[in-house]
Design an enzyme around this catalytic site. Structure first.
Site, PDB file in Angstrom:
ATOM      1  N   SER A   1      46.031   8.810   0.518  1.00 48.68           N
ATOM      2  CA  SER A   1      44.499   9.862   1.194  1.00 48.68           C
ATOM      3  C   SER A   1      45.302  10.777  -0.088  1.00 48.68           C
ATOM      4  O   SER A   1      45.166  11.620  -0.777  1.00 48.68           O
ATOM      5  CB  SER A   1      44.257   9.939   2.376  1.00 48.68           C
ATOM      6  OG  SER A   1      43.066  10.512   2.322  1.00 48.68           O
TER       7      SER A   1
ATOM      8  N   ASP B   1      35.149   2.424   1.347  1.00 45.63           N
ATOM      9  CA  ASP B   1      35.614   3.339   1.781  1.00 45.63           C
ATOM     10  C   ASP B   1      34.776   5.147   1.185  1.00 45.63           C
ATOM     11  O   ASP B   1      34.150   5.115   0.020  1.00 45.63           O
ATOM     12  CB  ASP B   1      37.150   4.567   0.897  1.00 45.63           C
ATOM     13  CG  ASP B   1      37.743   5.420   1.621  1.00 45.63           C
ATOM     14  OD1 ASP B   1      37.469   6.304   2.104  1.00 45.63           O
ATOM     15  OD2 ASP B   1      38.561   5.674   0.514  1.00 45.63           O
TER      16      ASP B   1
ATOM     17  N   HIS C   1      38.964   2.967   3.950  1.00 43.16           N
ATOM     18  CA  HIS C   1      40.172   3.541   3.695  1.00 43.16           C
ATOM     19  C   HIS C   1      41.474   2.885   4.064  1.00 43.16           C
ATOM     20  O   HIS C   1      41.531   3.002   5.753  1.00 43.16           O
ATOM     21  CB  HIS C   1      39.552   5.477   4.333  1.00 43.16           C
ATOM     22  CG  HIS C   1      40.214   5.877   3.502  1.00 43.16           C
ATOM     23  ND1 HIS C   1      40.354   6.164   2.624  1.00 43.16           N
ATOM     24  CD2 HIS C   1      41.001   6.560   4.453  1.00 43.16           C
ATOM     25  CE1 HIS C   1      41.186   7.409   2.446  1.00 43.16           C
ATOM     26  NE2 HIS C   1      42.096   7.747   3.342  1.00 43.16           N
TER      27      HIS C   1
END
Length: 325
Positions: free
Chosen positions: A171, A267, A299
């Site tokens: 991320s 995601d 995610h």
């Protein structure tokens, strides 16, 4: 909607300076409340993997530290690849010591047979970007100082193969890994060879929506854009090259020869990851992008370590690190 980001509802309260629902609340006096990553797990020996970890201070001036991991198979007769890891959390929450990241780094170290260094960079809004990028760069320089075998940390001196170094992150941490590789391309750190980067569900963006951001993930784009705005208030907005690689004129100079890009089917950041792959392949960069897409996953699903898709995910990282392309 993405489970990690909840419903994507954006707070409209004027009671706080900033509020990202479920993640952070910034009061008007500057005080921050964080709702993720506050619990701290100690370093030590992990009973399930045999991995040992230890905390090291990189800078006493800024309290920059890292947690170093070595697998139980470590021996001075065989040097191990070095994985420098940058945690996620939208730049504003989480740490290497949290229940999400400490067990994950234990698992990743054991599965990939690496010496891992998980960096505790300073977080916005108290320390706005580019402080986090600079902390991670300083950590990489500190790690490189062990190349002669006479650095301050005995594990790095004894076990690290500095000809096989990887930047990795998930991320926001994947964003950091990419941008540090760009920086490395224009000003290499003496003593290490950056062989590749591992970008896991990377957090990139831009002012213009793409793919699913035009439809089902329109609300989630607005939600996730908040993290960048809080983290980098003095930057050039959503099209800052640090956030939108399409606006970066230096893509072709990325300072490694291979990228592993991991995306997840469900995601909301998936299309940004796919777009990144296209950008790199068209940029003139001479390296190779490998991609893993995890079906039916969201995610950072791999925090669970044990699902079939998580096992495939960790196996893919191990192969990327340990097999020459």
């Amino acid at each position: 909607m993405s489970s990690l980001f909840g419903s994507g509802e954006i707070s409209t309260s004027d009671e706080y300076l900033h509020e990202i629902t479920g993640f952070i609340r910034v009061h008007k006096d500057g005080r921050c409340e964080r709702f993720l990553g506050n619990e701290k797990l100690p370093a030590g020996i992990d009973s399930s993997t045999g991995v040992q970890s230890n905390d090291v201070v990189i800078s006493s001036e800024t309290n920059l530290f890292a947690r170093i991991y070595i697998p139980k198979t470590a021996t001075s007769n065989r040097k191990l690849p070095v994985l420098i890891y940058f945690h996620g959390g939208g730049f504003v929450v989480e740490s290497p010591t949290s229940p999400n990241y400490h067990p994950t780094l234990n698992h990743l170290t054991a599965e990939s047979n690496v010496i891992a260094v998980s960096v505790d960079y300073r977080l916005p809004p108290e320390y706005p970007l580019p402080v986090g990028y600079d902390d991670c760069w300083e950590a990489a320089q500190w790690i490189a100082s062990h190349g002669s075998g006479h650095g301050p940390d005995p594990w790095l001196n004894k076990f690290a193969d500095f000809s096989k170094v990887f930047f990795a992150g998930d991320s926001a941490g994947a964003n950091i890994a990419h941008n540090l590789a760009i920086r490395f391309g224009s000003g290499r750190i003496a003593g290490i060879n950056l062989e590749g980067i591992i970008l896991i569900h990377p957090y990139f963006g831009g002012s213009d929506p793409i793919g699913s951001e035009l439809g089902k993930n329109k609300q989630l784009k607005a939600f996730t854009d908040q993290f960048w705005k809080v983290a980098n208030p003095s930057g050039s907005g959503l099209d800052d090259p640090l956030f939108n690689p399409e606006k970066d004129p230096n893509l072709s100079g990325l300072g490694c020869s291979k990228i592993l890009l991991a995306v997840a089917e469900k995601d909301c950041l998936r299309d940004r990851g796919l777009h990144y792959k296209e950008l790199m392949e068209k940029s003139g960069w001479a390296g190779k992008v490998e991609m893993l897409e995890s079906k039916d996953e969201d995610h950072v699903f791999w925090f669970d370590h044990v699902s079939e898709n998580a096992c495939t995910f960790f196996d893919t990282i191990s192969t990327f690190i340990n097999h020459n392309s």
